[in-house]
Structure formats: structure tokens, C-alpha cells
Write a protein that holds these residues in place. Structure first.
Motif, PDB file in Angstrom:
ATOM      1  N   PRO A  29       0.656  -1.380   0.008  1.00  0.00           N
ATOM      2  CA  PRO A  29      -0.053  -0.036   0.077  1.00  0.00           C
ATOM      3  C   PRO A  29       0.817   1.584  -0.114  1.00  0.00           C
ATOM      4  CG  PRO A  29      -0.094  -0.974   2.026  1.00  0.00           C
ATOM      5  CD  PRO A  29       0.837  -1.908   1.270  1.00  0.00           C
ATOM      6  N   GLY A  30       2.123   1.261   0.359  1.00  0.00           N
ATOM      7  CA  GLY A  30       3.040   2.429   0.222  1.00  0.00           C
ATOM      8  C   GLY A  30       2.970   2.849   1.742  1.00  0.00           C
ATOM      9  N   PRO A  31       3.613   4.174   1.777  1.00  0.00           N
ATOM     10  CA  PRO A  31       3.712   4.816   3.244  1.00  0.00           C
ATOM     11  C   PRO A  31       2.495   4.742   4.243  1.00  0.00           C
ATOM     12  CG  PRO A  31       4.888   5.884   1.721  1.00  0.00           C
ATOM     13  CD  PRO A  31       3.999   5.069   0.873  1.00  0.00           C
ATOM     14  N   LYS A  32       2.491   4.912   5.236  1.00  0.00           N
ATOM     15  CA  LYS A  32       1.290   5.164   6.249  1.00  0.00           C
ATOM     16  C   LYS A  32       1.007   6.376   6.080  1.00  0.00           C
ATOM     17  CE  LYS A  32       1.473   3.378  10.484  1.00  0.00           C
ATOM     18  NZ  LYS A  32       1.695   3.339  11.913  1.00  0.00           N
ATOM     19  N   ALA A  50      -4.425   3.481   3.214  1.00  0.00           N
ATOM     20  CA  ALA A  50      -4.220   2.314   2.033  1.00  0.00           C
ATOM     21  C   ALA A  50      -3.691   1.190   2.839  1.00  0.00           C
ATOM     22  CB  ALA A  50      -3.305   2.887   1.019  1.00  0.00           C
ATOM     23  N   VAL A  51      -4.291   0.037   2.542  1.00  0.00           N
ATOM     24  CA  VAL A  51      -3.664  -1.158   3.265  1.00  0.00           C
ATOM     25  C   VAL A  51      -3.505  -2.166   2.134  1.00  0.00           C
ATOM     26  CG1 VAL A  51      -4.991  -0.628   5.441  1.00  0.00           C
ATOM     27  CG2 VAL A  51      -6.232  -1.928   3.337  1.00  0.00           C
ATOM     28  N   GLY A  52      -3.259  -3.482   2.385  1.00  0.00           N
ATOM     29  CA  GLY A  52      -2.810  -4.356   1.278  1.00  0.00           C
ATOM     30  C   GLY A  52      -4.047  -5.211   0.623  1.00  0.00           C
ATOM     31  N   LEU A  53      -5.165  -5.321   1.280  1.00  0.00           N
ATOM     32  CA  LEU A  53      -6.195  -5.877   0.382  1.00  0.00           C
ATOM     33  C   LEU A  53      -7.271  -4.817  -0.182  1.00  0.00           C
ATOM     34  CD1 LEU A  53      -5.447  -8.070   2.242  1.00  0.00           C
ATOM     35  CD2 LEU A  53      -7.822  -8.720   2.576  1.00  0.00           C
ATOM     36  N   ALA A  54      -7.492  -5.119  -1.366  1.00  0.00           N
ATOM     37  CA  ALA A  54      -8.415  -4.501  -2.330  1.00  0.00           C
ATOM     38  C   ALA A  54      -9.653  -4.385  -1.695  1.00  0.00           C
ATOM     39  CB  ALA A  54      -8.473  -5.242  -3.706  1.00  0.00           C
ATOM     40  N   GLY A  55     -10.323  -3.326  -1.722  1.00  0.00           N
ATOM     41  CA  GLY A  55     -11.651  -3.142  -1.036  1.00  0.00           C
ATOM     42  C   GLY A  55     -11.613  -2.593   0.394  1.00  0.00           C
ATOM     43  N   ASP A  56     -10.367  -2.808   1.192  1.00  0.00           N
ATOM     44  CA  ASP A  56     -10.246  -2.450   2.251  1.00  0.00           C
ATOM     45  C   ASP A  56      -9.607  -1.132   2.738  1.00  0.00           C
ATOM     46  OD1 ASP A  56     -10.659  -2.964   5.185  1.00  0.00           O
ATOM     47  OD2 ASP A  56      -9.053  -4.567   5.305  1.00  0.00           O
ATOM     48  N   ARG A  57      -9.768  -0.685   3.858  1.00  0.00           N
ATOM     49  CA  ARG A  57      -8.835   0.654   4.152  1.00  0.00           C
ATOM     50  C   ARG A  57      -8.622   0.906   5.604  1.00  0.00           C
ATOM     51  NH1 ARG A  57     -10.179   6.605   2.967  1.00  0.00           N
ATOM     52  NH2 ARG A  57      -8.763   6.668   4.860  1.00  0.00           N
ATOM     53  N   ASP A 108       3.973  -1.403   6.678  1.00  0.00           N
ATOM     54  CA  ASP A 108       4.348  -1.995   7.717  1.00  0.00           C
ATOM     55  C   ASP A 108       3.157  -2.835   8.339  1.00  0.00           C
ATOM     56  OD1 ASP A 108       7.069  -1.987   7.456  1.00  0.00           O
ATOM     57  OD2 ASP A 108       7.073  -0.111   8.924  1.00  0.00           O
ATOM     58  N   GLN A 109       1.890  -2.261   7.911  1.00  0.00           N
ATOM     59  CA  GLN A 109       0.595  -2.926   8.427  1.00  0.00           C
ATOM     60  C   GLN A 109      -0.326  -3.201   7.580  1.00  0.00           C
ATOM     61  OE1 GLN A 109      -0.609   0.011  11.421  1.00  0.00           O
ATOM     62  NE2 GLN A 109       1.071  -0.407  12.674  1.00  0.00           N
ATOM     63  N   ALA A 110       0.128  -3.889   6.201  1.00  0.00           N
ATOM     64  CA  ALA A 110      -0.629  -3.936   5.048  1.00  0.00           C
ATOM     65  C   ALA A 110      -1.684  -5.010   5.298  1.00  0.00           C
ATOM     66  CB  ALA A 110       0.442  -4.296   4.074  1.00  0.00           C
ATOM     67  N   VAL A 111      -1.130  -6.071   6.015  1.00  0.00           N
ATOM     68  CA  VAL A 111      -2.462  -7.114   6.228  1.00  0.00           C
ATOM     69  C   VAL A 111      -2.081  -7.541   7.628  1.00  0.00           C
ATOM     70  CG1 VAL A 111      -2.695  -9.538   5.571  1.00  0.00           C
ATOM     71  CG2 VAL A 111      -1.874  -7.835   3.869  1.00  0.00           C
TER      72      VAL A 111
END
Length: 219
Positions: free
Chosen positions: A38-41, A45-52, A63-66
Motif C-alpha cells: 500500500p505504500g507509506p502510512k 491504504a492497506v494491502g487488501l483490495a476493497g479495504d482501508r 508495515d501494517q498492510a495485512v
């Protein structure tokens, strides 16, 4: 070892923080979900499509993508609390089965779903917050969760791909140290004397390494 469910957040009002909205209400979804770095905090943005994430200061980013939590630990909490805890109830993106999430090493890498699947890298433990306390609605929940030291793990996206329920989880890399998710959690919550030992894990987020270095210098 497998992914028991893949869970994506539904935005809902957050009366427990001034962010107004929370994504902690994760629900299992069907079919593959795209996973990307997702890039920087700071953007949500997070790692899973459709989530945030909505508390962008404390959540989201590479660092907290998933967030992964073990179904076995949810089952233990079910017995202790005397209530059903569905997959995703702790706000986790991946509910795992047969994976030692809390015993995972910082920097350990998991391949999900076979050779073409994404690779996720263990980054750090989840630190519970006021939203989690309010969402669970259990007296003294943050204290109980912290004392149990079974926080689940945040993961980086080392290689993108798609994840679906039932995908196998394979550990493809284990670093040469003994710094586990549970150890980091204990060090940053109730046992700060453990902080210097965390410096063996190069893959820790820089803010935790900074705290460990500060503790080392002061002693």
C-alpha cells in the motif's frame, strides 16, 4: 497451514475515536482478493483490495498492510469470553488455521496459495487500541488482551498476488534470530526490559527499532 478466511472491512461509525469511521468490522469474502503493497502510512491504504484504514496516524501503510490472526486463538477467546467470535471479529484480514502466528519470527516470509501466490513478510504485532476495546465491548478488554500476549501479526507485501479462503500457507524464509511476534508485543507493552533484544530483527518497523535503541542507550 492455510488461510481459513479472507476478511475485508465495512466502514462503520466509530464512537470510540475522533476519526468518525472505523474499518475494524471485517467480514469474510469469497473469491480471490488482490493483495498489493500500500505504500507509506498516512493515506489509509492497506494491502487488501476493497479495504482501508481510517485512523491513518496509527493504521495502514506498508508495515501494517495485512493483519493475520489465528482461528485457534479466536477459539480460545470464545471459550474464555463465553461468546461466538466469527472470523474477522478482531479486525483481521486473514484468519489462519494451523499457523503459529504469534510464534512467527519478525522477517519470516509466507507464500500464500502456491508458487504464483503473494509473499507476505511478518512485520510486527498488533497493538490494541480504544476502537478494539469499544468494538469487543468487554470489560477490561485491553488489559486482558495485552496480558495474553497473543496479538496476531501485521504483514508486509513482499510480492503481490491474490488470496482466497483455503489457500495453503508455506513458510519460505525464516531469519536467523529468535525475535517473535509475541516477544515484540511483550517488549513494547508490559516488559520494556526486553526492548534491547529486539534489535536482532532488522525487519522490524523503524519506530520499534528506535524505541529499542533508546532503551539500550539508557541502560
Amino acid at each position: 497451514m492455510e488461510v481459513h478466511s479472507v476478511n475485508v472491512g465495512r466502514p462503520r461509525p466509530n464512537p470510540w475515536k475522533d476519526t468518525g469511521v472505523t474499518g475494524i468490522d471485517k467480514r469474510p469474502v469469497t473469491g480471490p482478493v488482490a493483495v498489493t503493497a500500500p505504500g507509506p502510512k498516512g493515506t489509509g491504504a492497506v494491502g487488501l483490495a476493497g479495504d482501508r484504514a481510517y485512523d491513518v496516524k496509527h493504521h495502514g501503510g506498508s508495515d501494517q498492510a495485512v493483519y493475520a490472526y489465528a482461528r485457534e486463538d479466536l477459539d480460545r477467546w470464545e471459550r474464555e469470553l463465553g461468546r461466538e467470535l466469527r472470523d474477522g471479529m478482531f479486525g483481521e484480514n486473514l484468519t489462519t488455521l494451523g499457523v503459529d502466528v504469534n510464534g512467527a519470527l519478525i522477517g519470516e516470509r509466507w507464500r500464500i496459495g502456491g508458487p504464483a501466490g503473494p509473499v507476505l513478510e511478518v512485520s510486527c504485532p498488533r497493538i490494541p487500541c480504544g476502537t478494539f476495546q469499544g468494538w469487543l465491548d468487554e470489560g477490561g478488554w485491553l488489559r486482558r488482551f495485552t496480558r495474553a500476549a497473543q496479538p496476531g501479526a501485521y504483514l508486509r507485501v513482499a510480492a503481490p498476488g491474490g488470496i482466497r479462503a483455503g489457500d495453503p500457507v508455506e513458510i519460505v524464509h525464516r531469519p536467523d534470530h529468535e525475535v517473535t511476534v509475541a516477544l515484540v508485543f511483550r517488549a513494547v507493552t508490559l516488559e520494556p526490559a526486553l526492548l534491547p533484544s529486539l534489535l536482532a530483527a532488522d525487519a522490524l518497523p523503524e519506530e520499534i527499532r528506535t524505541a529499542a535503541r533508546r532503551r539500550t542507550r539508557s541502560h
